[in-house]
Enzyme design. Sequence first.
Site, PDB file in Angstrom:
ATOM      1  N   HIS A 187       4.981  -9.102   1.670  1.00 28.63           N
ATOM      2  CA  HIS A 187       3.944  -9.546   2.618  1.00 28.63           C
ATOM      3  C   HIS A 187       2.566  -9.745   1.987  1.00 28.63           C
ATOM      4  O   HIS A 187       1.619 -10.119   2.669  1.00 28.63           O
ATOM      5  CB  HIS A 187       3.865  -8.600   3.819  1.00 28.63           C
ATOM      6  CG  HIS A 187       3.257  -7.256   3.541  1.00 28.63           C
ATOM      7  ND1 HIS A 187       1.967  -6.948   3.921  1.00 28.63           N
ATOM      8  CD2 HIS A 187       3.752  -6.148   2.959  1.00 28.63           C
ATOM      9  CE1 HIS A 187       1.719  -5.694   3.586  1.00 28.63           C
ATOM     10  NE2 HIS A 187       2.782  -5.190   2.997  1.00 28.63           N
TER      11      HIS A 187
ATOM     12  N   CYS B 192     -10.203   4.709   6.951  1.00 30.82           N
ATOM     13  CA  CYS B 192     -10.830   4.230   8.194  1.00 30.82           C
ATOM     14  C   CYS B 192     -10.645   5.212   9.331  1.00 30.82           C
ATOM     15  O   CYS B 192      -9.935   4.937  10.292  1.00 30.82           O
ATOM     16  CB  CYS B 192     -10.267   2.874   8.571  1.00 30.82           C
ATOM     17  SG  CYS B 192     -10.229   1.742   7.192  1.00 30.82           S
TER      18      CYS B 192
HETATM   19  C1  LIG Z   1       0.267  -3.301  -0.291  1.00 30.82           C
HETATM   20  C2  LIG Z   1       0.439  -2.550  -1.549  1.00 30.82           C
HETATM   21  C3  LIG Z   1       1.482  -1.617  -1.720  1.00 30.82           C
HETATM   22  C4  LIG Z   1       2.435  -1.267  -0.618  1.00 30.82           C
HETATM   23  O1  LIG Z   1       3.284  -2.334  -0.276  1.00 30.82           O
HETATM   24  P1  LIG Z   1       4.032  -2.298   1.145  1.00 30.82           P
HETATM   25  O2  LIG Z   1       4.991  -3.450   1.064  1.00 30.82           O
HETATM   26  O3  LIG Z   1       2.969  -2.486   2.175  1.00 30.82           O
HETATM   27  O4  LIG Z   1       4.717  -0.990   1.234  1.00 30.82           O
HETATM   28  C5  LIG Z   1       1.590  -0.978  -2.937  1.00 30.82           C
HETATM   29  N1  LIG Z   1       0.738  -1.231  -3.928  1.00 30.82           N
HETATM   30  C6  LIG Z   1      -0.265  -2.117  -3.816  1.00 30.82           C
HETATM   31  C7  LIG Z   1      -1.180  -2.362  -4.978  1.00 30.82           C
HETATM   32  C8  LIG Z   1      -0.453  -2.805  -2.620  1.00 30.82           C
HETATM   33  O5  LIG Z   1      -1.467  -3.669  -2.504  1.00 30.82           O
END
Ligand SMILES: *Cc1c(COP(=O)(O)O)cnc(C)c1O
Length: 384
Positions: A202, A326
Amino acid sequence: MIYLDYAATTPVHPRVLNAMLPYFAETFGNPSSVHRYGQQAEAAVDSARENVASVLNCRPDEIIFTSCGSESDNLALRGAAFAMRQKTGAKWILTSKAEHHAVSRTAEQLGKLYGFQVEWLELDEYGMVTPEAVEKAICGGTGLVSVMYANNEIGTINPIKAIAEVCHRQGVLFHTDAVQAAAYLPVDVQSLGVDLLSLGGHKFYGPKGVGALYVRKGTPLVPAQTGGGQEFGLRAGTQNVPYIVGFAEALRLTAEERGQRTAALKPLRDHIIGTLLEGIPDSRLSGHPESRLPNHASFAFKDVDGNLLLTLLDAAGFACSSGSACKTGNPEPSDVLSSLGLPREWALGSLRVTLGSSTTPAHIDAFLKVLPTLVEKVRAIHRR
Ligand SMILES: *Cc1c(COP(=O)(O)O)cnc(C)c1O
């Protein structure tokens, strides 16, 4: 409403959604089934795996699909830490406080509950981990080093290739969390030289709830989730076929369009940084001035309640985020901002502005027009 929070999540690209749709109800088989329903689902997963492997420049059987970026990080850290200890007795894990919690909290737990020793790598003022810092910290008992490719809160890009070289000279496994980086930086695992690399769908216009872990052939790894033999025995659970298909399509599109996306957003990012640092007194950039993600601008404002600023921005029609946890009531600066050595009166006033597919120059002009006034408003409240 203008969305400026692409580092938190991105919308699913229409082509990704189209690729996924047939796999919910039409081609719904279980990839492990022997019959034709199963074969069709298995073919979809195989083809997705091949597409991901081609972007990463690796073999398809080095790709493990997971349920998210966090799970990929967990599998990498737990799996490699346990396997290295079993194989060599090594029980030191090196990582940094600037990591996403999916890495730092996992390392912490491995230390507290499972007998590993965690050492926190030194960071420079931009939140960067240098190869020299890694070299200095590695000892005979080090089994695993984990350093993120690009930081989600402050945008800093780490010198992954050079860090991987240091690790390999010492016979230590190297994992990188590339979840935030993959949208804009090349993820060729041969040229990066990493043993393990995490991705999450995502963050690059794929669906939430699906990720992947690259595991270099021969890397010792204990499965973090046991059960059936899916994903080469490393991650049990019936594969989420539509999401895996969407993940692969999103990554393919990203690799194809990376150059254009970067060229479109970088000048807007630089315009935001230049205008805000100049126009707002007591403001500073957080993270690296050059080695940073092309869609990422992040700031600290002195004597500003970051959460209040976000609320006022939301009311004015802009969705941004802050680096701080937050929570109202007892706001604490985030681990990342604290680890940069920012004083509390700065670290609490953080703002992250991240751009993406729907961002236009007009959006940025509108944003730059309201932000200084809102910062002044929040400061006036602070002074009362
Ligand atoms: C968003 C993110 C995650 C976690 O990914 P999810 O798919 O939301 O569990 C891990 N590491 C970094 C650097 C991220 O930006």
